[in-house]
Write an enzyme that holds these catalytic residues in place. Structure first.
Site, mmCIF file in Angstrom:
data_model
loop_
_atom_site.group_PDB
_atom_site.id
_atom_site.type_symbol
_atom_site.label_atom_id
_atom_site.label_comp_id
_atom_site.label_asym_id
_atom_site.label_seq_id
_atom_site.Cartn_x
_atom_site.Cartn_y
_atom_site.Cartn_z
ATOM 1 N N GLY A 8 0.970 -1.319 -0.281
ATOM 2 C CA GLY A 8 0.168 0.040 -0.032
ATOM 3 C C GLY A 8 1.142 1.108 -0.197
ATOM 4 N N ASP A 22 -5.575 3.493 10.444
ATOM 5 C CA ASP A 22 -7.091 3.173 10.771
ATOM 6 C C ASP A 22 -7.540 2.904 11.891
ATOM 7 O OD1 ASP A 22 -9.794 2.860 9.843
ATOM 8 O OD2 ASP A 22 -9.585 0.393 9.141
HETATM 9 P P1 IMP Z 1 -5.295 -0.695 10.517
HETATM 10 O O1 IMP Z 1 -4.030 -1.383 11.582
HETATM 11 O O2 IMP Z 1 -6.757 -0.568 11.268
HETATM 12 O O3 IMP Z 1 -5.306 0.676 11.339
HETATM 13 O O4 IMP Z 1 -5.014 -1.212 8.687
HETATM 14 C C1 IMP Z 1 -4.294 -0.199 8.394
HETATM 15 C C2 IMP Z 1 -4.622 -0.662 7.404
HETATM 16 O O5 IMP Z 1 -5.863 -1.515 6.859
HETATM 17 C C3 IMP Z 1 -4.302 -0.267 6.079
HETATM 18 O O6 IMP Z 1 -2.248 -0.613 5.799
HETATM 19 C C4 IMP Z 1 -5.042 -0.889 4.955
HETATM 20 O O7 IMP Z 1 -4.502 -2.073 3.484
HETATM 21 C C5 IMP Z 1 -6.084 -0.947 5.603
HETATM 22 N N1 IMP Z 1 -7.186 -0.674 5.237
HETATM 23 C C6 IMP Z 1 -7.514 0.549 5.340
HETATM 24 N N2 IMP Z 1 -8.778 1.548 5.366
HETATM 25 C C7 IMP Z 1 -8.415 0.751 4.636
HETATM 26 C C8 IMP Z 1 -9.243 2.054 3.365
HETATM 27 O O8 IMP Z 1 -10.330 2.631 3.046
HETATM 28 N N3 IMP Z 1 -8.875 2.063 1.439
HETATM 29 C C9 IMP Z 1 -7.998 0.789 1.603
HETATM 30 N N4 IMP Z 1 -7.335 -0.112 2.779
HETATM 31 C C10 IMP Z 1 -7.590 0.021 4.150
HETATM 32 MG MG MG Z 2 -1.817 -1.308 3.851
#
Ligand code: IMP
Ligand code: MG
Length: 180
Positions: free
Chosen positions: A47, A106
């Site tokens: 990403g 996120d």
């Molecule tokens: P976290 O561990 O919840 O902070 O996850 C973050 C990961 O979730 C990111 O590196 C993305 O791969 C995925 N992700 C979260 N939200 C989105 C989105 O709106 N679009 C695409 N990927 C997302």
């Molecule tokens: Mg990611």
């Protein structure tokens, strides 16, 4: 001629020009902070690749890059925070100034895991830079030092962010239509 938009897009959140402009601003802050030093950018595959390269091109300090890949189960459905490294860095970060570069923070599970893991390897300094920050869904608090955009609680694609591995190569950031 402009390219046709994929039909799954509801609206454009930030245009390619807006993204470029903001990346330039954030790169200027990063160059300022690390002036006189070398910086190692660590990208999270896949990403952050597009953001990392755009950012690196705008930095005017000496930069090294390295990548790691993760398997993450911190998806929206499960809400769990299980993360593991599936491809590690090629080189040591001991004694280096390290900037972890993410596509989006996120819940914060992924970034917390990566920051803890990298911190245990003895860098001189360690900070986090993310293209997107969705603070409304944060579960674990982590220090986001640099971020380009705060976004609403909608699924976004483009600039490296995918839906089922597609759309990473879009130059803009867009909100997806709700899944049917
Ligand atoms: P976290 O561990 O919840 O902070 O996850 C973050 C990961 O979730 C990111 O590196 C993305 O791969 C995925 N992700 C979260 N939200 C989105 C989105 O709106 N679009 C695409 N990927 C997302
Ligand atoms: Mg990611």
């Amino acid at each position: 001629m402009s390219k046709p938009l994929p039909p799954c897009i509801e609206r454009i959140l930030f245009t390619e020009e807006q993204v470029q402009e903001r990346v330039r601003e954030v790169a200027a802050s990063i160059s300022e902070k690390y002036r006189g030093r070398e910086l190692k950018l660590i990208g999270v595959l896949k990403g952050s690749v597009f953001f990392l390269t755009a950012l690196a091109r705008e930095l005017d300090i000496p930069v090294k890059i390295d990548f790691l890949a993760i398997s993450s189960f911190s998806n929206r459905a499960s809400g769990s925070g299980v993360v593991r490294i599936s491809k590690d860095l090629d080189e040591s970060i001991e004694g280096e100034d390290v900037l972890l570069v993410e596509d989006i923070v996120d819940t914060g599970f992924t970034a917390r895991y990566l920051l803890q893991t990298l911190a245990s390897r003895g860098p001189n300094s360690l900070s986090l830079c993310t293209l997107l920050d969705r603070t409304t869904r944060r579960i674990v608090q982590i220090p986001v030092e640099f971020r380009c955009f705060e976004i609403p609680d909608r699924f976004v694609i483009g600039c490296g962010l995918d839906y089922k591995q597609l759309y990473r190569n879009l130059g803009f950031l867009a909100v997806m239509k709700p899944e049917r």
